[in-house]
Write a protein that holds these residues in place. Structure first.
Motif, PDB file in Angstrom:
ATOM      1  N   VAL A   8       0.825  -1.205   0.000  1.00 28.85           N
ATOM      2  CA  VAL A   8       0.000   0.000   0.000  1.00 28.85           C
ATOM      3  C   VAL A   8       0.861   1.257   0.000  1.00 28.85           C
ATOM      4  CG1 VAL A   8      -1.601   1.369   1.411  1.00 28.85           C
ATOM      5  CG2 VAL A   8      -2.045  -1.057   1.007  1.00 28.85           C
ATOM      6  N   LYS A   9       1.965   1.233   0.742  1.00 26.44           N
ATOM      7  CA  LYS A   9       2.842   2.409   0.798  1.00 26.44           C
ATOM      8  C   LYS A   9       3.335   2.802  -0.593  1.00 26.44           C
ATOM      9  CE  LYS A   9       4.609   1.495   5.451  1.00 26.44           C
ATOM     10  NZ  LYS A   9       5.784   1.054   6.250  1.00 26.44           N
ATOM     11  N   VAL A  23      -5.253   3.930 -14.465  1.00 25.74           N
ATOM     12  CA  VAL A  23      -5.914   3.010 -13.549  1.00 25.74           C
ATOM     13  C   VAL A  23      -6.374   3.803 -12.329  1.00 25.74           C
ATOM     14  CG1 VAL A  23      -5.644   0.941 -12.132  1.00 25.74           C
ATOM     15  CG2 VAL A  23      -4.500   1.099 -14.353  1.00 25.74           C
ATOM     16  N   GLY A  24      -7.539   3.500 -11.815  1.00 24.70           N
ATOM     17  CA  GLY A  24      -8.091   4.237 -10.684  1.00 24.70           C
ATOM     18  C   GLY A  24      -7.310   4.014  -9.405  1.00 24.70           C
ATOM     19  N   MET A  25      -7.582   4.894  -8.416  1.00 22.87           N
ATOM     20  CA  MET A  25      -6.849   4.847  -7.146  1.00 22.87           C
ATOM     21  C   MET A  25      -7.113   3.550  -6.379  1.00 22.87           C
ATOM     22  SD  MET A  25      -7.301   7.434  -3.952  1.00 22.87           S
ATOM     23  CE  MET A  25      -9.013   6.874  -3.793  1.00 22.87           C
ATOM     24  N   ILE A  26      -8.386   3.178  -6.228  1.00 21.78           N
ATOM     25  CA  ILE A  26      -8.721   1.985  -5.450  1.00 21.78           C
ATOM     26  C   ILE A  26      -8.152   0.718  -6.092  1.00 21.78           C
ATOM     27  CG2 ILE A  26     -10.613   0.587  -4.557  1.00 21.78           C
ATOM     28  CD1 ILE A  26     -10.222   3.191  -3.070  1.00 21.78           C
ATOM     29  N   PRO A  27      -8.310   0.499  -7.411  1.00 24.72           N
ATOM     30  CA  PRO A  27      -7.682  -0.684  -8.011  1.00 24.72           C
ATOM     31  C   PRO A  27      -6.159  -0.692  -7.854  1.00 24.72           C
ATOM     32  CG  PRO A  27      -9.337   0.213  -9.491  1.00 24.72           C
ATOM     33  CD  PRO A  27      -9.181   1.207  -8.394  1.00 24.72           C
ATOM     34  N   THR A  28      -5.525   0.487  -7.947  1.00 27.14           N
ATOM     35  CA  THR A  28      -4.067   0.544  -7.781  1.00 27.14           C
ATOM     36  C   THR A  28      -3.669   0.168  -6.367  1.00 27.14           C
ATOM     37  OG1 THR A  28      -3.898   2.285  -9.465  1.00 27.14           O
ATOM     38  CG2 THR A  28      -2.033   2.018  -7.981  1.00 27.14           C
ATOM     39  N   ALA A  81      -6.819   5.985   4.625  1.00 29.69           N
ATOM     40  CA  ALA A  81      -7.788   7.048   4.347  1.00 29.69           C
ATOM     41  C   ALA A  81      -8.228   7.047   2.891  1.00 29.69           C
ATOM     42  CB  ALA A  81      -7.195   8.403   4.722  1.00 29.69           C
ATOM     43  N   GLU A  82      -7.327   6.659   1.991  1.00 27.62           N
ATOM     44  CA  GLU A  82      -7.669   6.632   0.569  1.00 27.62           C
ATOM     45  C   GLU A  82      -8.741   5.584   0.261  1.00 27.62           C
ATOM     46  OE1 GLU A  82      -6.788   8.644  -1.659  1.00 27.62           O
ATOM     47  OE2 GLU A  82      -4.765   9.393  -1.405  1.00 27.62           O
ATOM     48  N   THR A  83      -8.907   4.589   1.138  1.00 32.59           N
ATOM     49  CA  THR A  83      -9.857   3.503   0.873  1.00 32.59           C
ATOM     50  C   THR A  83     -11.228   3.750   1.486  1.00 32.59           C
ATOM     51  OG1 THR A  83      -9.240   2.227   2.845  1.00 32.59           O
ATOM     52  CG2 THR A  83      -7.942   1.870   0.849  1.00 32.59           C
ATOM     53  N   ALA A 109       0.884   2.644 -13.700  1.00 28.92           N
ATOM     54  CA  ALA A 109      -0.526   2.260 -13.780  1.00 28.92           C
ATOM     55  C   ALA A 109      -1.435   3.483 -13.725  1.00 28.92           C
ATOM     56  CB  ALA A 109      -0.872   1.294 -12.651  1.00 28.92           C
ATOM     57  N   MET A 110      -1.143   4.418 -12.814  1.00 29.87           N
ATOM     58  CA  MET A 110      -2.022   5.563 -12.626  1.00 29.87           C
ATOM     59  C   MET A 110      -1.797   6.642 -13.673  1.00 29.87           C
ATOM     60  SD  MET A 110      -2.404   6.055  -8.497  1.00 29.87           S
ATOM     61  CE  MET A 110      -3.802   7.147  -8.776  1.00 29.87           C
ATOM     62  N   LEU A 111      -0.522   6.915 -14.000  1.00 31.49           N
ATOM     63  CA  LEU A 111      -0.213   8.049 -14.883  1.00 31.49           C
ATOM     64  C   LEU A 111      -0.287   7.673 -16.360  1.00 31.49           C
ATOM     65  CD1 LEU A 111       2.792   9.593 -12.905  1.00 31.49           C
ATOM     66  CD2 LEU A 111       0.384  10.243 -12.815  1.00 31.49           C
ATOM     67  N   ARG A 112       0.146   6.460 -16.717  1.00 37.05           N
ATOM     68  CA  ARG A 112       0.182   6.055 -18.119  1.00 37.05           C
ATOM     69  C   ARG A 112      -1.108   5.383 -18.546  1.00 37.05           C
ATOM     70  NH1 ARG A 112      -0.504   5.090 -22.484  1.00 37.05           N
ATOM     71  NH2 ARG A 112       0.898   4.329 -24.145  1.00 37.05           N
ATOM     72  N   PHE A 113      -1.592   4.458 -17.709  1.00 41.49           N
ATOM     73  CA  PHE A 113      -2.767   3.673 -18.099  1.00 41.49           C
ATOM     74  C   PHE A 113      -4.049   4.127 -17.407  1.00 41.49           C
ATOM     75  CE2 PHE A 113       0.903   0.873 -18.819  1.00 41.49           C
ATOM     76  CZ  PHE A 113       0.701   0.569 -20.151  1.00 41.49           C
TER      77      PHE A 113
END
Length: 466
Positions: free
Chosen positions: A130-131, A444-449, A308-310, A438-442
């Protein structure tokens, strides 16, 4: 068979919701408000403007612009504002509380699980993954804010100056925000084109129409929104004791050095200076919580942000996690878990009570802020400074996630934090890089990441090993 289309009269006359109907909608928004302020505001817009037409487009945006001028979580304050417009003070209270209660309960449960099972190998591996994702989330947030804020060279200079100020010179976050606001205010006078407002809260896209609130205004049913000195004095007389009364009582009962007084005083200050959202203030909170008060370790601060993000609700609920650990580790004569719960409750109180105060005090005067160029310029400069502060937060997280050791190095009277290169954790570096791609190029959402990174952490530690 032909489909019936709504008449112009039906479009112009939406149904006024009962208080019970409003409560159900606010509860729904509170339980589903994932995705940070952008996602939360978009959800409120869909529920309140597009689907139910409780508030018109222009009033929604005007309220949002006002909330963005305030310290604290703008999405929650927007909920309070709209709830107050429709059903007076009780409507604002219910809307604001339901926006944070689901996330607060989830965060309390996660904090309990964290202290009870944190050192179970499987849980430890999950947090390792997670970190890495949290670092990617913070970097993505910084880039998103920078695209909106850094519209010219002056804004870039402000962002760089803010980064240097907080990283090299350890200038406190509130001073950076005040200085940026002053620069923007002066800039509007001498270079108005450079410091023109950045279009905060620009058009979301729904067609213009009259909402319930607009019709209430036309019928003279918004008398509570008329400003007066008597109302302002009454609001201060009620809400300042509600907010600061517990802090004063704890100081008198436990002394200035107790963890209770420290929590109440520190997070009350945070409630006044948290311009720019949660990411902007986290670097300051992390520095104080880790280095000044010693409430938790740097890695635990990253864990808290991941938790907190979850959860639904404002990201600033991460402060609840900090307050929980602070009281859990200095419980006095109380059971540690009980002390932790009380510390979390105190943190929530002094963090969110001011949000109600700002709205109930300032909302009646909000029309006076419409078109105020000086305030818009100050907010523009503050937003640019927030970019630098968030980048400092990303660097702080990177140092403590990717390297096992960080030390302060004296240089020309300064003492910046630098990594011990030999302590590089290649596993964390690879996971962080993968999360960023995953987040910047593709996209992908925060929760799936977060979920994928947690699973990857378990695989790396328990399957691959080392």
């Amino acid at each position: 068979m032909t489909l019936a289309t709504p008449t112009d009269a039906a479009i112009a006359a939406p149904t006024t919701p009962s208080f019970a109907q409003a409560v159900r909608v606010w509860a729904r928004i509170g339980c589903l408000s994932f995705g940070g302020p952008a996602g939360q505001i978009a959800m409120m817009h869909k529920e309140l403007v597009e689907d139910r037409r409780w508030i018109g487009e222009q009033r929604f945006l005007h309220a949002l612009n006002y909330c963005m001028l305030l310290p604290g979580p703008e999405a929650q304050q927007l909920a309070i504002y709209i709830g107050w417009l429709m059903h007076r003070t009780i409507g604002g209270l219910v809307a604001g509380l339901l926006f944070i209660v689901p996330g607060a309960l989830a965060m309390l449960g996660l904090s309990l699980l964290y202290v009870l099972y944190r050192h179970v190998p499987l849980v430890d591996a999950v947090f390792f993954g997670v970190k890495a994702a949290v670092l990617a989330v913070v970097v993505e947030a910084g880039l998103r804010i920078s695209r909106r804020a850094l519209k010219n060279r002056a804004m870039v200079v402000i962002a760089i100056a803010a980064f240097i100020g907080i990283y090299l010179f350890k200038i406190p976050f509130p001073i950076i925000i005040l200085a940026a606001g002053l620069v923007g205010w002066l800039g509007q006078r001498y270079a108005p084109a450079t410091f023109a407002g950045g279009g905060h809260g620009g058009k979301v896209g729904a067609p213009e129409f009259k909402g319930v609130v607009d019709l209430m205004f036309e019928r003279g049913e918004l008398g509570h929104a008329t400003p007066s000195g008597a109302k302002a004095i009454k609001t201060c007389a009620i809400w300042l004791p509600i907010w600061l009364g517990p802090v004063l009582a704890l100081w008198l009962l436990t002394g200035g050095a107790s963890v209770w007084t420290q929590i109440g005083g520190f997070f009350s200050t945070m409630a006044v200076v948290t311009f720019g959202g949660a990411y902007a203030v986290l670097a300051y909170v992390a520095q104080a919580a880790v280095e000044t008060f010693g409430w938790l370790q740097a890695g635990e601060m990253v864990d808290g942000l991941g938790l907190a993000e979850t959860t639904p609700g404002p990201l600033i609920l991460v402060l609840q996690f900090v307050g929980f650990l602070a009281a859990y580790r200095a419980p006095g004569g109380l059971d540690p878990l009980l002390a932790g719960g009380l510390g979390a409750l105190l943190t929530l109180w002094v963090t969110f009570a001011p949000c109600f105060f700002w709205i109930f005090l300032g909302a009646p005067y909000v029309e006076a802020l419409r078109g105020n160029k000086a305030l818009s310029a100050a907010l523009t400069a503050i937003t640019a400074a927030v970019v630098g502060v968030v980048m400092n937060l990303a660097l702080w997280f990177a140092l403590h996630v990717v390297f096992r050791q960080v030390r302060s190095v004296e240089f020309l009277g300064l003492a910046p934090d630098l990594p011990v290169l030999s302590s590089l954790d290649w596993r964390a570096a690879v996971l962080s890089a993968a999360a960023m791609i995953a987040m910047l190029r593709f996209k992908v959402g925060m929760i799936p990441t977060l979920a994928a990174s947690a699973l990857a952490g378990v695989l790396i530690i328990h399957v691959i090993g080392a």
